[in-house]
Design an enzyme around this catalytic site. Structure first.
Site, mmCIF file in Angstrom:
data_model
loop_
_atom_site.group_PDB
_atom_site.id
_atom_site.type_symbol
_atom_site.label_atom_id
_atom_site.label_comp_id
_atom_site.label_asym_id
_atom_site.label_seq_id
_atom_site.Cartn_x
_atom_site.Cartn_y
_atom_site.Cartn_z
ATOM 1 N N CYS A 185 5.440 -0.674 -2.481
ATOM 2 C CA CYS A 185 4.854 0.419 -3.019
ATOM 3 C C CYS A 185 4.168 1.207 -1.409
ATOM 4 C CB CYS A 185 3.863 0.399 -3.909
ATOM 5 S SG CYS A 185 2.728 -1.148 -3.367
ATOM 6 N N GLY A 186 5.012 1.254 -0.521
ATOM 7 C CA GLY A 186 4.742 1.845 0.800
ATOM 8 C C GLY A 186 3.452 1.289 1.465
#
Lengths: 140, 303
Positions: free
Chosen positions: B91-92
């Site tokens: 998720c970055g």
């Protein structure tokens, strides 16, 4: 808003459960049930586990079980912040009895762990209150 | 130089990666919508509780009868930090940014001579913080978001923080989480839980709206049943749970937003890569054909 109605709101932490105009609502306050009609004095009260009765046309329309919370009453509004709310008719007695038993077991298992113990006791209390609400039908 | 076959294999592997990332993006987008709805659904409760708490706390503070949860323990020595992260990765910068902020915050507190304890929500946060702060992590709470954050879990976490506070094991409790701004942006936000920080009232326009509010709402002073202090003593712990719940919900929505963005980027990058590899592949195939033709022609000429 009509003059002869109270804006009743029932809110749980997860969502707004109910918001409607009612004739009268009886809330199980910590120091006894109190009925709310339009023009009620502003009150903030704690709510004990029990049943909220919504009246329509002089008779009980809806019964909702709440496991404690807070109520805020003003002249035209009644807001109940409930921890848990279920329609009394939807409560399944067997299931409540089972969860009470489980909670009792958890209490004895918890031993010294105060957090777990407190949580289990809460569950047991709520189950007991549900049973009591089922047994005593006040108001018609 | 890679052979034609190598290129073919690479293209197909990038393609399957792209399929996965684009599927994850779709899932995250769907979950984001639900998480946002959830976050909105919790708002009425929090708002009404804040309203009640506001009127109660104000009078308790002026009367000097505020319970410890509101007034604090009178010390500022031991800080408990609750860090909210996700259980899953991909998720970055979601977990990285919140952990980095926390790390800086801890070092700052230590430089000021405070003692810090760390309670982590989410598997990823533990992985990141373990190396440097392994000795001060009290516990990690995992799987809080299956399928969405539950109020019971939040209540348990709040209860633990409260137990520690009451046992004198911490003086200040702060929760650090990713605040949901939009699907593309998340803000790392610290929020002080204990002692409870009243909504800002001392700035000029805050005061006026407050007066208007109370004037509109009731026009009269509330009656309290049982009495103010008892209600406050009941309301504060509950408010604590609600605050924790709110941060968890927000963090969950942020996580889905961050994942959606990250996966969208990944899908695009995979697309670019496939384009580049396909160009290389075609060029190389053409080169091989040309070479073969030249060989045939020069062979024929030699005869």
């Amino acid at each position: 808003m009509a003059d002869n109605a109270v804006q009743f709101e029932l809110v749980s932490p997860e969502k707004l459960l109910l918001s409607e105009e009612v004739e009268m609502v009886v809330v199980p306050g910590a120091e006894g049930d109190f009925g709310v009609l339009p023009g009620h004095t502003p009150v903030i009260s704690t709510v004990r586990p029990g049943v909220i009765h919504i009246f329509e046309g002089g008779a009980v329309k809806t019964r909702i079980f709440v496991a404690g919370g807070f109520a805020e009453v003003t002249a035209e509004r009644c807001t109940v912040l409930a921890e848990e709310a279920v329609l009394l008719d939807d409560i399944d007695r067997d299931q409540v009895e089972k969860s009470l038993q489980e909670a009792m077991e958890d209490i004895s298992d918890a031993g010294d762990n105060s957090t777990e113990r407190a949580l289990a006791e809460q569950r047991a209390d709520s189950a007991r209150a549900k049973l009591a609400s089922l047994d005593t039908q006040t108001y018609q | 130089m890679a052979s034609l076959k190598d290129l073919r294999v690479r293209i197909s592997s990038v393609k399957s990666t792209q399929r996965i990332t684009s599927a994850m993006k779709m899932v995250a987008a769907a979950k984001l919508r639900r998480a946002q709805e959830n976050a909105e659904a919790t708002r009425p409760y929090a708002e009404r509780m804040e309203r009640m708490l506001g009127s109660l706390a104000q009078s308790a503070v002026t009367a000097g009868t505020a319970p410890p949860l509101l007034a604090g323990s009178g010390k500022d020595d031991v800080h408990l930090i609750i860090l909210v992260t996700s259980d899953r990765g991909l998720c970055g910068g979601f977990n990285g940014s919140v952990s980095r902020w926390t790390r800086k915050h801890i070092l700052q507190l230590r430089a000021d001579g405070k003692q810090v304890k760390l309670l982590i929500i989410g598997r990823k946060g533990r992985g990141i913080m373990r190396r440097e702060f392994g000795d001060i992590i009290i516990d990690t709470i995992e799987d809080t978001t299956k399928p969405v954050p539950m109020f019971e879990t939040a209540a348990e976490i709040a209860q633990r923080a409260r137990d520690m506070f009451e046992a004198g094991e911490c003086d200040v409790c702060t929760i650090i989480y990713n605040k949901f701004v939009s699907a593309l942006t998340q803000d790392v936000t610290p929020q002080q839980l204990i002692p409870f920080a009243l909504p800002e009232k001392d700035d000029a326009d805050g005061e006026t709206t407050d007066e208007q509010d109370s004037g509109l709402e009731s026009g009269a002073v509330y009656e309290y049943e049982p009495d103010e202090q008892e209600i406050l003593a009941d309301l504060l712990p509950r408010n604590l749970s609600v605050q924790v719940f709110r941060t968890m919900i927000e963090s969950f929505a942020s996580e889905q937003g961050a994942r959606m963005t990250a996966m969208d980027n990944a899908t695009r990058n995979a697309g670019d890569m496939i384009d580049r590899l396909s160009t290389d592949y075609n060029r190389m195939r053409q080169a091989a054909i040309t070479t073969e033709l030249i060989e045939i022609i020069s062979g024929a000429e030699a005869l």
